[in-house]
Design a protein around this motif. Sequence first.
Motif, PDB file in Angstrom:
ATOM      1  N   GLY A 152       0.792  -1.310  -0.013  1.00  0.00           N
ATOM      2  CA  GLY A 152       0.051   0.045   0.042  1.00  0.00           C
ATOM      3  C   GLY A 152       0.856   1.196  -0.128  1.00  0.00           C
ATOM      4  O   GLY A 152       0.563   2.214  -0.327  1.00  0.00           O
ATOM      5  N   TYR A 153       2.153   1.239   0.430  1.00  0.00           N
ATOM      6  CA  TYR A 153       2.958   2.322   0.587  1.00  0.00           C
ATOM      7  C   TYR A 153       3.656   2.512  -0.716  1.00  0.00           C
ATOM      8  O   TYR A 153       4.214   3.732  -1.121  1.00  0.00           O
ATOM      9  N   GLN A 154       3.939   1.370  -1.470  1.00  0.00           N
ATOM     10  CA  GLN A 154       4.885   1.538  -2.644  1.00  0.00           C
ATOM     11  C   GLN A 154       4.588   2.573  -3.462  1.00  0.00           C
ATOM     12  O   GLN A 154       3.553   2.660  -3.781  1.00  0.00           O
ATOM     13  N   SER A 155       5.588   3.206  -3.744  1.00  0.00           N
ATOM     14  CA  SER A 155       5.441   4.637  -4.706  1.00  0.00           C
ATOM     15  C   SER A 155       6.776   4.357  -5.557  1.00  0.00           C
ATOM     16  O   SER A 155       7.629   3.637  -5.359  1.00  0.00           O
ATOM     17  N   LEU A 156       6.728   5.191  -6.569  1.00  0.00           N
ATOM     18  CA  LEU A 156       7.669   5.061  -7.603  1.00  0.00           C
ATOM     19  C   LEU A 156       9.255   5.536  -6.969  1.00  0.00           C
ATOM     20  O   LEU A 156      10.216   4.754  -7.179  1.00  0.00           O
ATOM     21  N   LYS A 210     -10.737   2.376   2.477  1.00  0.00           N
ATOM     22  CA  LYS A 210      -9.451   2.421   2.017  1.00  0.00           C
ATOM     23  C   LYS A 210      -9.366   2.759   0.577  1.00  0.00           C
ATOM     24  O   LYS A 210      -9.996   2.377  -0.301  1.00  0.00           O
ATOM     25  N   GLY A 211      -8.164   3.861   0.306  1.00  0.00           N
ATOM     26  CA  GLY A 211      -8.500   4.299  -1.130  1.00  0.00           C
ATOM     27  C   GLY A 211      -9.316   5.218  -1.553  1.00  0.00           C
ATOM     28  O   GLY A 211      -9.397   5.877  -2.458  1.00  0.00           O
ATOM     29  N   HIS A 212     -10.387   5.501  -0.611  1.00  0.00           N
ATOM     30  CA  HIS A 212     -11.601   6.418  -1.004  1.00  0.00           C
ATOM     31  C   HIS A 212     -11.356   7.563   0.470  1.00  0.00           C
ATOM     32  O   HIS A 212     -12.216   7.704   1.064  1.00  0.00           O
TER      33      HIS A 212
END
Lengths: 271, 271, 271, 271, 271, 271
Positions: A152-156, A210-212
Amino acid sequence: MTDHAQYLIQQEPFYQPLHQEVELYQAAWDERLPVMIKGPTGCGKSRFVEYMAWKLGRPLITVACNEDMTASDLVGRYLLDADGTRWLDGPLTTAARIGAICYLDEIVEARQDTTVVIHPLTDHRRTLPLDKKGEQVAAHADFQLVISYNPGYQSLMKDLKQSTKQRFAALHFDYADPDHEADIIARETGTPRDQAVRLVKIAATARNLKGHGLDEGISTRLLVYAARLINRDIAPRLACRMALVDPITDDAEIRDTLYHAIDAVFGADGA
Amino acid sequence: MTDHAQYLIQQEPFYQPLHQEVELYQAAWDERLPVMIKGPTGCGKSRFVEYMAWKLGRPLITVACNEDMTASDLVGRYLLDADGTRWLDGPLTTAARIGAICYLDEIVEARQDTTVVIHPLTDHRRTLPLDKKGEQVAAHADFQLVISYNPGYQSLMKDLKQSTKQRFAALHFDYADPDHEADIIARETGTPRDQAVRLVKIAATARNLKGHGLDEGISTRLLVYAARLINRDIAPRLACRMALVDPITDDAEIRDTLYHAIDAVFGADGA
Amino acid sequence: MTDHAQYLIQQEPFYQPLHQEVELYQAAWDERLPVMIKGPTGCGKSRFVEYMAWKLGRPLITVACNEDMTASDLVGRYLLDADGTRWLDGPLTTAARIGAICYLDEIVEARQDTTVVIHPLTDHRRTLPLDKKGEQVAAHADFQLVISYNPGYQSLMKDLKQSTKQRFAALHFDYADPDHEADIIARETGTPRDQAVRLVKIAATARNLKGHGLDEGISTRLLVYAARLINRDIAPRLACRMALVDPITDDAEIRDTLYHAIDAVFGADGA
Amino acid sequence: MTDHAQYLIQQEPFYQPLHQEVELYQAAWDERLPVMIKGPTGCGKSRFVEYMAWKLGRPLITVACNEDMTASDLVGRYLLDADGTRWLDGPLTTAARIGAICYLDEIVEARQDTTVVIHPLTDHRRTLPLDKKGEQVAAHADFQLVISYNPGYQSLMKDLKQSTKQRFAALHFDYADPDHEADIIARETGTPRDQAVRLVKIAATARNLKGHGLDEGISTRLLVYAARLINRDIAPRLACRMALVDPITDDAEIRDTLYHAIDAVFGADGA
Amino acid sequence: MTDHAQYLIQQEPFYQPLHQEVELYQAAWDERLPVMIKGPTGCGKSRFVEYMAWKLGRPLITVACNEDMTASDLVGRYLLDADGTRWLDGPLTTAARIGAICYLDEIVEARQDTTVVIHPLTDHRRTLPLDKKGEQVAAHADFQLVISYNPGYQSLMKDLKQSTKQRFAALHFDYADPDHEADIIARETGTPRDQAVRLVKIAATARNLKGHGLDEGISTRLLVYAARLINRDIAPRLACRMALVDPITDDAEIRDTLYHAIDAVFGADGA
Amino acid sequence: MTDHAQYLIQQEPFYQPLHQEVELYQAAWDERLPVMIKGPTGCGKSRFVEYMAWKLGRPLITVACNEDMTASDLVGRYLLDADGTRWLDGPLTTAARIGAICYLDEIVEARQDTTVVIHPLTDHRRTLPLDKKGEQVAAHADFQLVISYNPGYQSLMKDLKQSTKQRFAALHFDYADPDHEADIIARETGTPRDQAVRLVKIAATARNLKGHGLDEGISTRLLVYAARLINRDIAPRLACRMALVDPITDDAEIRDTLYHAIDAVFGADGA
């Protein structure tokens, strides 16, 4: 020098197996494959690793990774002593020497030098070069590396490199299904099962958000907190606000939505 | 070695309970749950923690967090001594050893290594690994962690991670309602109650401007400042300008609006 | 150890009160309120603080803040000695111990750790925790903190946090009105009053250009420079170019405008 | 300890006064005003400061500023010695103690902590606080600060702050007019005056291109280089290409334009 | 202390003069002018400097510049010794003391503090101030500074400042013309001249692609590599792919174009 | 001092030559040309270098590069000892002295100072200047430098400079063709060949997704992991999910695609 015993888990940690994760981990351990455990905050990843270490009777060395951690924090460094400099093994080196399970918690938070330093320990070489000391540490036969990872944290900016990922077998974790989760809460806190079921219902609402508007749902850990506050005679509605909602959001709308969910479960007069 | 007594609060701090915050904190303390206190600048968060430490008879160790603080500043470091290096516990380690309440003020200002370092202290492990020393500190049974957090500051860059947030039970603070606030000012400064009421009226204007040109409203602390200046025979209008308006804004329009509010309350001839 | 006397102001600094700033500061001092002094470059903020320190008979410790300054530069640090490390108090700690007025000049230039470190000294606690030394310094009863602040510089990146601002009572400074300013120049340099009046006229032109090509107007300090050069037989037109215009702008148009203002006041043949 | 004599200029440096800069500097020196010297690369700023130091018989300490220079590089630092740490004065402190002219070359390159550190030395205080040593250095009566500044470089990122600028009297420098410049070249290199005149003609072309493809024109220094190469029997055209054009541009069009200017002056067969 | 002899070039390096660069350098050396050598990667800049050092019989000290190099890396630093700190000259200081040619390779890669530190060595002062040691090093009469510079790399971020450029006389280098280059390859590797001619033909194709998908053409050095691999019985087509194409591009199209050029020269059956 | 033997490869590593890479490397070694090995993650680059070191009987020193590694980590540094500072060779210096093959793994991750430091070792000079020690290390006749490089990672920010690239002969690696890869898996794990063929089929699917949602395909190493888990009685479908899919992607669609590929190969009932 390093006390092997201090890293042993003394008591069986409470752990409720949900799928085949125990068997899969056992097979990876038998082959000494490095293991990556993925899953959301507070779903029991750390508890599982502790449980497996206890089950296998191996010492466990845990490192909470962060972006300011350097390779030296893992590997070791020279300290100044009365007789000049003295080398102090870092937790990864200690684990490699004594044959511990080394658990790097939230590895994606670490800088690249932390993650690259594990490479020679995670392929056929199973060695850790201490460049600054001029020593090659051959890992103990029982050494195993485990990392955790919250997708869920993963970002570029914060993702593991493929050359790191492709050194691990992976286990996917998630929150337990409602029935199991209520069991866990009831058993950990001694709260009546129907109370636990109500708490899990509130969690369901949050996890759908989650995500909203919510980055993460309510974790099992927070449900345990709420049960413990209720055990201390705090009104359920107040306990839920304090343990489940207020810690995870500052957004007024989201907060209201969750407060309503609490009222719906415990009744608006519950406090 | 560390003097336990120096961290005890000697005298009961003046604290006016507003809601059920004392009972809620007490329950969290009984369960040794980590507590997060949210609220705007100068509404009494630090005072409340001091009050609870006094009430519980526990030593209190406060750390003002900032973005240049490293994990070592919390955990400890090696110092060079006549006999080589000597380990010096940081405030968090000291608190964990002596069973103090450790209060990390404005935690969001800190870098991630500061916030991640508290993780193993805030779950079932209740341990603090001193990686650089090769020691695992098991927290004293009375150790508790408290953090404060100003949601008004929160930004994408400066927010706690969910894996940190989901380790705390949260208490929401706000400025006291007008009546209570006037009481607080009158009791703290000895100023007549009607004077205190006038000051609170000016604060109401400023708090309505929050988000419309002001980042924060006027805090209770600044109202106390104004009362103290008036006690020293400074004309109320000048005291209010000096204590309530000039510190918080450089915007000419906002300043004029607030100056008018002062004039409306004390009369334009009040100076 | 620290020589209290070396921080005392030996002679009354020349200071011309303009409004009620002396009385306001005196009241803040009586209450030991932290004071923030706002105003443009070279309008006499530092001189005023020096004057008040002299008037109150208190030692004054001044720190010129900059963005590379760390909290340790204020608080202190360990130095390596023949017998190991030795702690050296920083200027803020020294001031807190000996009861000096600590003046942080241009505080907005400092990094956040510098500004946060003053928090516990500026509320009811009046203590300075030396985390690295494990000591809590209780401030001397006469300790007071003063900061200066140029609102003209203030930007989103470089502004004090509200939680810092709301710890200060504020005094607004500006350049003196023409009459007073001419007096100041005449008294400080011995230049004839009509000469001083001419210099103040040139400053008026430049101050009107502030925000229209000039970041700041011509300060009183530069007017004093010009008078001193004229005293050394430099032609007024050349002295004004050298002291008033060339230091503050590289823009050819602005320079010409100001050169014309000089010619208008001293005559184009003045050099 | 510090050898005063090593900073004295032994021989009169060759310097050709162009306007009234010597008298203006002399007056600023008499008043010990800090001086800012502005002008393009290689127009003789450093030479002038050296000349004035020689004329006044004062030691000169020059520091070439750069963006990695810290305040400690100017002020001093502790060094580790057989008997613990020992303080070593930096060049600015040395200059303040022995009464030297301290010349900070290209001050805009320095970080802010370098520029802020000079503030208390450049107002009525004339002191340098050595915070790390706990000492206040009162400047020697003959100490003077001089800075140089190339307005052509000035950018938003790299400009002095107004609070720094407004501490200096300023002198504007530029390349000498053609006649004087040819004199300077002829006298410094022994080249025939007509040769020098030709070189100055080429420089005129380049200086017209400033801002139209060239960041700076050809400096007097490079003209001297060309004359010296010609003295060594290098063909004038080649010498001019090597000394005047190739060092300052990589742009093919600009290079061709300047090569043509050389051919026009020396003839295309000049090599 | 420093061994002068270790920096002498023992054997005449192979160098093929192409234009008048030897005479021009000789004249610059006679005048001790600092020299800037411009040109693409691998065209022989370093070799030329070595050749001139050998010809002049001067020691040569080479420093490969990089963006992490600090001024201290050039100038020197204090080291901790049994008797406290000891100063260690950096390569630039050593060169200035022993009268070596100091060659700063790829100077544009260095940070500004590296480039500014050379200023006082490159004008009439010819001194190197060791600020941290409080010493002024007067350069040996035979000291000369040489820098290299690849204009192909030059960008806005990485370019020398004009105040640095205008201290050098410049020599332009490029790859040798085909005939000379074939001679160089044949003489350095012993490969037959027709083989060398073929390799140069391939280089011509690549050099035409510079700026059209290739950052740089194929250098003479890589042509020498290819010849040496062919000498070891590697098929020419494979040797050319390995030495000329694969190191310089990852772009599939460019690679195919160059592979075709190889096939065209050696025949598609060449491997 | 440094133990030459500890860097020798004791046993022949399993290596399956695919093309002429062994002969090409041998020729480069005979000429002591620096070698660059390009290819995707886990295709056997490190294994190949180990194999060649074993074959040539040379010690191998491997360094896993990362962006926090400094030149000192490669070259060496001073350590504080009972008798003051002592120099400790870094791995590159050790390799240059004892004539080892120095293998810099994932060189593009390193900062520029790491890559520039190898320049003088990779041209005709074959020396390593230890600037901080004042020593020039002449490389042992058997020293060779090898770097690896994953072109898939290459970005504008992270690419080698041409002046670095043009010092190497390059070998291109890729995953083995299906037949060879199945052989490799069968031989390394003892798994039946038909099982290995099935695993290779799954890899083919993933490799086709490279650039279409996957950064890298499934490496040979992960196929080996899957085979080893199956050997431990884990159902093939679960083993493949755990070893081949879950480590390399968090994208739900990509995961489903790969899960279907597994089901297609092993049958949906395979677990």
